[in-house]
Enzyme design. Structure first.
Site, PDB file in Angstrom:
ATOM      1  N   HIS A  26       0.911  -1.126   0.146  1.00 35.94           N
ATOM      2  CA  HIS A  26       0.033  -0.073  -0.167  1.00 35.94           C
ATOM      3  C   HIS A  26       0.720   1.174   0.149  1.00 35.94           C
ATOM      4  CE1 HIS A  26      -2.448  -3.137   1.649  1.00 35.94           C
ATOM      5  NE2 HIS A  26      -3.474  -2.669   1.343  1.00 35.94           N
ATOM      6  N   HIS A 261      -4.274   3.208  -3.590  1.00 35.46           N
ATOM      7  CA  HIS A 261      -4.141   2.768  -2.157  1.00 35.46           C
ATOM      8  C   HIS A 261      -3.470   1.562  -1.676  1.00 35.46           C
ATOM      9  CE1 HIS A 261      -6.060   1.285   1.492  1.00 35.46           C
ATOM     10  NE2 HIS A 261      -6.360   0.104   0.868  1.00 35.46           N
ATOM     11  N   GLU A 412     -17.384  -3.915  24.608  1.00 34.76           N
ATOM     12  CA  GLU A 412     -16.855  -5.005  24.866  1.00 34.76           C
ATOM     13  C   GLU A 412     -15.503  -5.125  24.184  1.00 34.76           C
ATOM     14  OE1 GLU A 412     -20.097  -5.032  24.396  1.00 34.76           O
ATOM     15  OE2 GLU A 412     -20.997  -5.759  26.246  1.00 34.76           O
ATOM     16  N   HIS A 474     -28.477 -14.829  25.644  1.00 30.08           N
ATOM     17  CA  HIS A 474     -27.539 -14.697  26.695  1.00 30.08           C
ATOM     18  C   HIS A 474     -26.941 -16.187  26.916  1.00 30.08           C
ATOM     19  CE1 HIS A 474     -29.107 -10.890  26.919  1.00 30.08           C
ATOM     20  NE2 HIS A 474     -28.583 -10.317  28.095  1.00 30.08           N
TER      21      HIS A 474
HETATM   22  C1  LIG Z   1     -11.468  -4.385   9.912  1.00 29.70           C
HETATM   23  C2  LIG Z   1     -10.840  -4.086   8.721  1.00 29.70           C
HETATM   24  N1  LIG Z   1     -11.662  -4.119   7.582  1.00 29.70           N
HETATM   25  C3  LIG Z   1     -11.300  -4.114   6.324  1.00 29.70           C
HETATM   26  C4  LIG Z   1      -9.767  -4.028   6.120  1.00 29.70           C
HETATM   27  C5  LIG Z   1      -9.218  -3.872   4.509  1.00 29.70           C
HETATM   28  N2  LIG Z   1      -9.010  -2.550   4.377  1.00 29.70           N
HETATM   29  C6  LIG Z   1      -7.741  -2.271   4.462  1.00 29.70           C
HETATM   30  S1  LIG Z   1      -7.381  -0.671   4.085  1.00 29.70           S
HETATM   31  C7  LIG Z   1      -8.991  -0.460   3.948  1.00 29.70           C
HETATM   32  C8  LIG Z   1      -9.399   0.894   3.608  1.00 29.70           C
HETATM   33  C9  LIG Z   1      -9.197   2.158   4.530  1.00 29.70           C
HETATM   34  O1  LIG Z   1      -9.266   3.285   3.915  1.00 29.70           O
HETATM   35  P1  LIG Z   1      -8.426   4.387   4.744  1.00 29.70           P
HETATM   36  O2  LIG Z   1      -8.302   4.247   6.099  1.00 29.70           O
HETATM   37  O3  LIG Z   1      -8.932   5.731   4.311  1.00 29.70           O
HETATM   38  O4  LIG Z   1      -7.121   4.143   4.054  1.00 29.70           O
HETATM   39  P2  LIG Z   1      -6.225   5.082   2.754  1.00 29.70           P
HETATM   40  O5  LIG Z   1      -7.029   4.410   1.566  1.00 29.70           O
HETATM   41  O6  LIG Z   1      -6.717   6.470   3.048  1.00 29.70           O
HETATM   42  O7  LIG Z   1      -4.991   4.541   2.828  1.00 29.70           O
HETATM   43  C10 LIG Z   1      -9.722  -1.346   4.122  1.00 29.70           C
HETATM   44  C11 LIG Z   1     -11.039  -1.778   3.939  1.00 29.70           C
HETATM   45  C12 LIG Z   1      -9.062  -3.938   7.209  1.00 29.70           C
HETATM   46  N3  LIG Z   1      -7.713  -4.071   6.991  1.00 29.70           N
HETATM   47  N4  LIG Z   1      -9.542  -4.073   8.311  1.00 29.70           N
END
Ligand SMILES: Cc1ncc(C[n+]2csc(CCOP(=O)(O)OP(=O)(O)O)c2C)c(N)n1
Ligand SMILES: [Mg+2]
Length: 678
Positions: A26, A261, A412, A474
Site C-alpha cells: 500500500h 491505496h 466489549e 444470553h
Molecule cells: C477491520 C478491517 N476491515 C477491512 C480491512 C481492509 N482494508 C484495508 S485498508 C482499507 C481502506 C481503508 O481506508 P483508509 O483508512 O482511508 O486508508 P487509505 O486508503 O486512505 O490509505 C480497508 C477496507 C481491514 N484492514 N480491516
C-alpha cells in the site's frame, strides 16, 4: 542539510519502491502521511532506536497498518535495527517487514495493526497505562513516567465502530497525552468516501470530549508542527489533529485516487513520481545527507541518558518504589505469588465452599489483589454480575488516575483492545469481564492478543444455559469451542471454587499468551481432591474420580457438568459399571502435556468415552472419537429457569447413565460376561 520535504520524500521513495519490488502493498498512505511523520518523528517524539524498549519512550501506533511501509521507513531511517535489506525484503517470508506491522518482528513496533480501528484502541489503552503508572510511581521532581502516545489513523479506522468505543472512552477519561492524527484524504478502497463516511468527524470528537485541531494541511510542515505543539499543551483532553492529505502524494497521475491505496504504482508512474518529487536516486538508495537528517541515534541516546539520570535520582530517593517499578515494567511477578496462591488454593480445597464459580473467581481476585499491585481489572458495565471487583478496588476515572479498575462502559470490543494496549505498554496484569455470550463482540481482540503473544486475561461469567431466564440471546453454546480454535489461546472452565482459583493462578502466570477464564452464575458443588489431584488441575485435565479397576468407561466433563459426571459415575457403579471421571477445565492445556501423561489420563485403548459439556458437541469428538458419545447442545438455548433447561437439554444423571449404557451396548459384547457392558 536536507529540507523537511526531502526527508519526507525518502519515505515516499522507500514505500513506492518496496511495494513495487514486492508487487504488493500500500504506497498511498505512506506517501500521503510522510510529511506528518517527518515532523512528528524528527521534532517531537522521544525514543532511542538503539534501545527500542526504553520504558519512557513515546509510543507510536500506526493504526492504518496497511501503510506498513511508513513504519518500516521510519524505523530504518531513524536508526532502528532494520536495514535496507529488510526493506528490500518487504512482505517476504520471515522478513521483519511483514505485510502489516507485526509486534515482536522488529524493534519499534508497539502493536500489530492491520484490522482497522484496532491500533487507535490499543493506543487508548497505552495512554491509560501511562497515566495510571505515572500516578502510581511519579514523585515530586521525579516524573519517571511521562510520555505521549501518538497514533496515525485513516478514514477506515474512524469508520470502524471499535474506534468509536475507544475514542469515547479516551474523552471520558481525559487522556491528555494521547495525540491522534486523522489522515483525512477522502479516499478508502472503494473510492471517494463521501457516500459512506460521516461528514463531521471533528464534531464527533468534540462531543467525545477531545481537543480537536481542524483543517491542518498535512503537507505543510510548519502547520503540522504547530498543531503538535498545541496538542501537547492540552493536558486534560486527548487531541485529534485533522490533517488533510493527498493519498499517494507525489505521484502525478495516481495521487488523490484509490488506485494508489493498495497496489504498486508501476514502473512508469514511479519514474514520473521521482521526477515530480525531485528524488533522483536509485531505488533503495538514500543519500547520506538524508540519512543524517533522520538519524535519531545521538538524540535518542541523549533522551534516554537524561531519563536514566532522573531515574538514578529517583532510585536514591525512593529505592523501594524504584525496585517495584523495574519489576513491574519487566513483567516479573512478585517472588511470593506462586507460594501464596498455592496456599490459597489449598485453603479453598480444605474449605470446599459451595458457591458459583464467578464468586470463587472474586475470592481468588481478593486473594491476589494484595499480592499483585499490577493487577488491573474491569468490566464492560457488568461488575456486579461478573464479580470482578474486590475490597481493594479503586476506580480509575477522569478525576482519578491512581486506581486499579475501570468501568469500561458497554464496550466489549473496545475494552478488550484497550486492555491489550495496557498490556503492550507494560506495568500491568490486566483482566476485564463480560458475559461469555458477549465474547462474540470482542473476538478479534482475543485473536490479536494470541497472535501478539501477550497475557491479556478475559473473564467470562454466565457460562451456559445455566444462566437461565435471560434466554438464548444470553446463553452461550458455541462460544467456548470457537475460542478453543484460536491458536495460542487457552480457555479455562472451572468445575468448582478450587479449579477456579487454579485457573486464575495459571492465567496470571501466562505472560506470553492470553487466557479466558469462564465462570458460572449458579452454585457448583465443590469436589474432594488429594493434594496430587489439586496439583494436576494445572495440567488442564486430570482424573478426578477413578475406579480401582480398569475403567469400563471414561466420562470427560468441564465446569458445571463435572458434578453431573460424578453423580452419573456413582450411579453406574451401583450397576457394576466402573467409570473414571476426568475433569478437563482446559483442554488446550491438557493437549500441551506429555503424551505419557495424556495416555495415563485417557488411555487410548479405552474407547468407551462420553464427554459432557453444555455447549456444541463437535469439539469433543477429538477426545471421544467415533466410538464415543457427547452430551452437549447443538441448538440455541431457551428462556426458562436453569434446572428446567438442564433437564430439557439432557444434562441429567439419567441421560448421562443411559448414554453410557447405550455406548456399552453398542460395544457389542456377546459373551454374556457383563450384560453387554465392557
Ligand atoms: C477491520 C478491517 N476491515 C477491512 C480491512 C481492509 N482494508 C484495508 S485498508 C482499507 C481502506 C481503508 O481506508 P483508509 O483508512 O482511508 O486508508 P487509505 O486508503 O486512505 O490509505 C480497508 C477496507 C481491514 N484492514 N480491516
Ligand atoms: Mg483514507
Amino acid at each position: 542539510m536536507s529540507n523537511r520535504r526531502e526527508l519526507a520524500n525518502a519515505i515516499r521513495a522507500l514505500s513506492m519502491d518496496a511495494v513495487q519490488k514486492a508487487k504488493s502493498g500500500h504506497p498511498g498512505a505512506p506517501m500521503g502521511m510522510a510529511d506528518i511523520a517527518e515532523v512528528l518523528w524528527n521534532s517531537h517524539m522521544k525514543f532511542n532506536p538503539k534501545n527500542a524498549k526504553w520504558v519512557d519512550r513515546d509510543r507510536f501506533v500506526l493504526s492504518n497498518g496497511h501503510g506498513s511501509m511508513l513504519m518500516y521507513s521510519l524505523l530504518h531511517l531513524t536508526g532502528f535495527n532494520l536495514t535496507i535489506e529488510d526493506i528490500k525484503n518487504f512482505r517476504q517470508f520471515h522478513s521483519k517487514t511483514a505485510g502489516h506491522p507485526e509486534y515482536g518482528y522488529a524493534d519499534g513496533i508497539e502493536t500489530t495493526t492491520g484490522p482497522l480501528g484496532q491500533g487507535i484502541t490499543n493506543a487508548v489503552g497505552m495512554a491509560i497505562a501511562e497515566r495510571t503508572l505515572a500516578a502510581q510511581f511519579n514523585r515530586p521532581g521525579h516524573p519517571i513516567v511521562n510520555h505521549h502516545t501518538y497514533v496515525f489513523m485513516g478514514d477506515g479506522c474512524l469508520m470502524e465502530g471499535l474506534s468509536h468505543e475507544a475514542c469515547a472512552m479516551a474523552g471520558a477519561l481525559g487522556l491528555g497525552k494521547l495525540v491522534a492524527f486523522w489522515d483525512d484524504n477522502n479516499i478508502s478502497i472503494d473510492g471517494h468516501i463521501d457516500d459512506w463516511m460521516e461528514k463531521d468527524v471533528p464534531g464527533r470528537f468534540e462531543s467525545y470530549g477531545w481537543h480537536v485541531i481542524r483543517d491542518v494541511d498535512g503537507h505543510n510542515a510548519e502547520a503540522v508542527d504547530a498543531a503538535i505543539h498545541e496538542a501537547k499543551s492540552v493536558q486534560d483532553k486527548p487531541t485529534l489533529i485533522c490533517t488533510r492529505t493527498t493519498i499517494g502524494f507525489g505521484s502525478p497521475n495516481l495521487c488523490g485516487t484509490h488506485d494508489c491505496h493498495g497496489a504498486p504504482l508501476g514502473d512508469a508512474e514511479i519514474a514520473l513520481t521521482r521526477e515530480n518529487l525531485g528524488w533522483h536516486h536509485e531505488p533503495f538508495v538514500i543519500p547520506q545527507n538524508v540519512y543524517d537528517g533522520w538519524d535519531h541515534t545521538a538524540k535518542g541516546a541523549a533522551e534516554e541518558a537524561a531519563w536514566n539520570e532522573l531515574f538514578a535520582s529517583y532510585e536514591q530517593n525512593y529505592p523501594d518504589l524504584a525496585k517495584e517499578f523495574k519489576r513491574r515494567m519487566a513483567g516479573e511477578l512478585p517472588a511470593n505469588f506462586e507460594v501464596e496462591m498455592d496456599k490459597f488454593i489449598a485453603k479453598t480445597q480444605s474449605e470446599m465452599p459451595n458457591i458459583a464459580s464467578r464468586k470463587a473467581s472474586q475470592n481468588a481476585i481478593e486473594a491476589m489483589g494484595p499480592l499483585l499491585p499490577e493487577l488491573f481489572g474491569g468490566s464492560a458495565d457488568l461488575t456486579g454480575s461478573n464479580l470482578t471487583n474486590w475490597s481493594g478496588t479503586v476506580k480509575v476515572n477522569k478525576n482519578n488516575a491512581n486506581g486499579n479498575y475501570i468501568s469500561w462502559g458497554v464496550r466489549e470490543f473496545g475494552m478488550a483492545h484497550m486492555m491489550n494496549g495496557m498490556v503492550l505498554h507494560g506495568g500491568f496484569k490486566v483482566y476485564g469481564a463480560t458475559f461469555l455470550m458477549f465474547m462474540e463482540f470482542m473476538r478479534n481482540a482475543l485473536r490479536m492478543s494470541a497472535l501478539m503473544k501477550i497475557g491479556t486475561i478475559y473473564v467470562y461469567t454466565h457460562d451456559s444455559i445455566g444462566l437461565g431466564e435471560d434466554g438464548p440471546t444470553h446463553q452461550p453454546v458455541e462460544q467456548i469451542a470457537t475460542m478453543r480454535a484460536i491458536p495460542n489461546f487457552q480457555t479455562w472452565r472451572a468445575c468448582d471454587a478450587i479449579e477456579s482459583a487454579v485457573s486464575w493462578k495459571i492465567a496470571v502466570l501466562r505472560s506470553n499468551a492470553p487466557t479466558a477464564l469462564i465462570f458460572s452464575r449458579q452454585n457448583l458443588t465443590p469436589m474432594a481432591r488429594t493434594a496430587e489431584q489439586v496439583k494436576n488441575i494445572e495440567k488442564g485435565g486430570y482424573i478426578l474420580r477413578d475406579c480401582g479397576t480398569e475403567p469400563d468407561v471414561i466420562l470427560i466433563a468441564t465446569g458445571s457438568e463435572v458434578q453431573l459426571a460424578m453423580k452419573a459415575a456413582e450411579q453406574l457403579a451401583q450397576d457394576n459399571i466402573q467409570a473414571r471421571v476426568v475433569s478437563m477445565p482446559c483442554a488446550e492445556m491438557f493437549m500441551a502435556q506429555s503424551e505419557e501423561y495424556r495416555e495415563m489420563v485417557l488411555p487410548s485403548y479405552i474407547r468407551e468415552r462420553v464427554a459432557i459439556e453444555a455447549g456444541i458437541t463437535d469439539y469433543w469428538r477429538k477426545f471421544v472419537g467415533l466410538d464415543g458419545a457427547v452430551v452437549g447442545i447443538d441448538t440455541f438455548g431457551e428462556s426458562a429457569p436453569a434446572d428446567v433447561l438442564f433437564k430439557h437439554f439432557g444434562f441429567t444423571v439419567e441421560n448421562v447413565v443411559n448414554t453410557v449404557l447405550d455406548l456399552l451396548d453398542d460395544g457389542g459384547c456377546t459373551d454374556g460376561c457383563c450384560g453387554g457392558h465392557h
